[in-house]
Design a protein around this motif. Structure first.
Motif, PDB file in Angstrom:
ATOM      1  N   THR A  41       0.825  -1.221   0.000  1.00 27.87           N
ATOM      2  CA  THR A  41       0.000   0.000   0.000  1.00 27.87           C
ATOM      3  C   THR A  41       0.856   1.267   0.000  1.00 27.87           C
ATOM      4  O   THR A  41       0.407   2.312  -0.469  1.00 27.87           O
ATOM      5  CB  THR A  41      -0.984   0.042   1.196  1.00 27.87           C
ATOM      6  N   GLY A  42       2.094   1.170   0.503  1.00 21.24           N
ATOM      7  CA  GLY A  42       2.988   2.327   0.469  1.00 21.24           C
ATOM      8  C   GLY A  42       3.219   2.767  -0.974  1.00 21.24           C
ATOM      9  O   GLY A  42       3.317   3.963  -1.270  1.00 21.24           O
ATOM     10  N   ALA A  43       3.286   1.789  -1.879  1.00 22.93           N
ATOM     11  CA  ALA A  43       3.497   2.094  -3.300  1.00 22.93           C
ATOM     12  C   ALA A  43       2.341   2.926  -3.848  1.00 22.93           C
ATOM     13  O   ALA A  43       2.530   3.751  -4.751  1.00 22.93           O
ATOM     14  CB  ALA A  43       3.661   0.810  -4.096  1.00 22.93           C
ATOM     15  N   ALA A  49       1.965  10.658  -4.735  1.00 25.83           N
ATOM     16  CA  ALA A  49       2.998  11.689  -4.541  1.00 25.83           C
ATOM     17  C   ALA A  49       3.760  11.931  -5.841  1.00 25.83           C
ATOM     18  O   ALA A  49       4.021  13.085  -6.233  1.00 25.83           O
ATOM     19  CB  ALA A  49       3.969  11.246  -3.444  1.00 25.83           C
ATOM     20  N   TYR A  50       4.075  10.862  -6.548  1.00 24.79           N
ATOM     21  CA  TYR A  50       4.810  10.964  -7.816  1.00 24.79           C
ATOM     22  C   TYR A  50       3.997  11.752  -8.838  1.00 24.79           C
ATOM     23  O   TYR A  50       4.505  12.666  -9.493  1.00 24.79           O
ATOM     24  CB  TYR A  50       5.135   9.562  -8.326  1.00 24.79           C
ATOM     25  N   ALA A 103       8.122  13.481  -0.332  1.00 25.75           N
ATOM     26  CA  ALA A 103       6.780  14.049  -0.575  1.00 25.75           C
ATOM     27  C   ALA A 103       5.666  13.165  -0.014  1.00 25.75           C
ATOM     28  O   ALA A 103       4.592  13.650   0.349  1.00 25.75           O
ATOM     29  CB  ALA A 103       6.568  14.236  -2.087  1.00 25.75           C
ATOM     30  N   VAL A 104       5.959  11.871   0.100  1.00 23.77           N
ATOM     31  CA  VAL A 104       4.859  10.931   0.341  1.00 23.77           C
ATOM     32  C   VAL A 104       4.168  11.085   1.698  1.00 23.77           C
ATOM     33  O   VAL A 104       2.941  10.949   1.790  1.00 23.77           O
ATOM     34  CB  VAL A 104       5.322   9.469   0.080  1.00 23.77           C
ATOM     35  N   LEU A 188       6.193  12.079  11.012  1.00 29.21           N
ATOM     36  CA  LEU A 188       4.984  12.501  10.283  1.00 29.21           C
ATOM     37  C   LEU A 188       3.942  11.379  10.265  1.00 29.21           C
ATOM     38  O   LEU A 188       2.755  11.617  10.471  1.00 29.21           O
ATOM     39  CB  LEU A 188       5.333  12.901   8.844  1.00 29.21           C
ATOM     40  N   ASP A 189       4.381  10.138  10.038  1.00 28.88           N
ATOM     41  CA  ASP A 189       3.441   9.007   9.940  1.00 28.88           C
ATOM     42  C   ASP A 189       2.787   8.691  11.288  1.00 28.88           C
ATOM     43  O   ASP A 189       1.630   8.286  11.342  1.00 28.88           O
ATOM     44  CB  ASP A 189       4.155   7.740   9.429  1.00 28.88           C
ATOM     45  N   SER A 190       3.549   8.866  12.393  1.00 27.62           N
ATOM     46  CA  SER A 190       3.004   8.508  13.713  1.00 27.62           C
ATOM     47  C   SER A 190       2.173   9.631  14.318  1.00 27.62           C
ATOM     48  O   SER A 190       1.273   9.382  15.113  1.00 27.62           O
ATOM     49  CB  SER A 190       4.124   8.200  14.706  1.00 27.62           C
TER      50      SER A 190
END
Ligand code: DC
Length: 227
Positions: A41-43, A49-50, A103-104, A188-190
Motif C-alpha cells: 500500500t505504500g506504493a 505523490a509521484y 513528498a509521500v 509525520l506518519d506517527s
C-alpha cells in the motif's frame, strides 16, 4: 452483499510498521509461501505523490492533491506483486526516488487521499486472499484480518537497510541523510491525526533487528498456520 462481507470470504494478513522495518521483503515472502497476493500500500501513496510532483501540484494544496488522488487509478500486477501502475502507466521504477520519499508523508496525511486509496485497497482484498503491508492495515483498512503483524527494528538498522537498498539501486546517499529522512517520516506518519502509524491492539509485535527476512517470514507463516 457488502464489500466487508465479500472480503471475509478470503484470508487477510496485515503487516504494518515504520519505514525500513522489512515489511515489503517479508510480506512478499509470506505471500509466496501461502500462495496469496501481495499488496504494497505504500506504493499506492508513492504513486499519488509521484503524480503530484510530475503534474507540478503544490504538495501543501490539500484540495488539489485530494482531487488528484480521487481521479487517479493505482493498481498492481497481481502476478509479480511488484509492478505498480498509475492510470495504466508502469511507474514502478519512479516511485522510490528521494523526492517521492520526501513528498509521500505529506500526501499520505490528507484524509481525502487516504479515503480514495483505502477504497482501492479494500477492493483488491475483495478479489482474493492477500498479504497487505502498510501503516494502518491492521488498525483501519482490514480490521478483520486473521493475523496482524507489527514489524519494527532499531532506527539505525532501518536506516542501514534503506542505505544498502539505495546502493543496490545505484542511488547515492549518505547513512546520516537516510537516518534523518527515516526519522522525519516516522514522525509525520506517527503523529498525523488521521490513521496514524501504531500497532493494532491484537497485533503480534516482531522486532526484526538482526534477523534475516527469511526467518521473520517463516515466523509469520507459522503464526498464520497456528491461528
Ligand atoms: O512503506 P513505504 O515507505 O513505501 O510507504 C510510503 C509512505 O506512505 C509512508 O511514509 C507512509 C505512507 N503510508 C501510509 O500512510 N499508509 C499506508 N498504509 C502505507 C504507506
Amino acid at each position: 452483499m457488502g464489500l466487508m462481507e465479500i472480503m471475509k470470504r478470503y484470508h487477510q494478513i496485515a503487516i504494518d510498521g515504520p519505514a525500513g522495518a522489512g515489511k515489503s521483503t517479508v510480506a512478499r515472502k509470506v505471500a509466496e509461501s501461502l500462495g496469496y497476493c501481495y499488496l504494497d500500500t505504500g506504493a499506492m501513496y508513492r504513486a499519488v505523490a509521484y503524480k503530484a510532483l510530475v503534474e507540478g501540484i503544490s504538495l501543501d494544496d490539500e484540495q488539489a492533491v485530494t482531487n488528484l488522488a480521487q481521479n487517479t487509478n493505482v493498481c498492481f500486477n497481481r502476478g509479480d506483486g511488484r509492478s505498480v501502475f498509475c492510470d495504466g502507466r508502469n511507474i514502478t521504477t519512479h516511485i522510490r526516488s528521494t523526492e517521492v520519499s520526501r513528498a509521500v508523508s505529506v500526501v499520505a496525511a490528507y484524509p481525502g487521499v487516504r479515503e480514495r486509496l483505502v477504497h482501492l485497497q479494500r477492493q483488491e482484498a475483495a478479489k482474493g486472499s492477500v498479504v497487505m503491508d502498510g501503516r494502518d492495515i491492521g488498525t483501519y483498512v482490514l480490521p478483520e484480518a486473521e493475523v496482524k503483524i507489527y514489524l519494527t527494528a532499531s532506527e539505525e538498522e532501518r536506516a542501514r537497510r534503506r542505505y544498502l537498498e539505495n546502493l543496490q539501486a545505484g542511488k547515492v546517499s549518505s547513512l546520516e541523510e537516510v537516518l534523518e529522512d527515516i526519522q522525519q517520516r516516522d514522525r509525520l506518519d506517527s503523529e498525523r491525526e488521521y490513521a496514524p502509524l501504531k500497532p493494532a491492539a491484537d497485533a503480534y509485535i516482531l522486532d526484526t533487528t538482526g534477523l534475516p527476512a527469511e526467518q521473520v517470514a517463516e515466523k509469520i507463516v507459522s503464526i498464520v498456520r497456528r491461528d
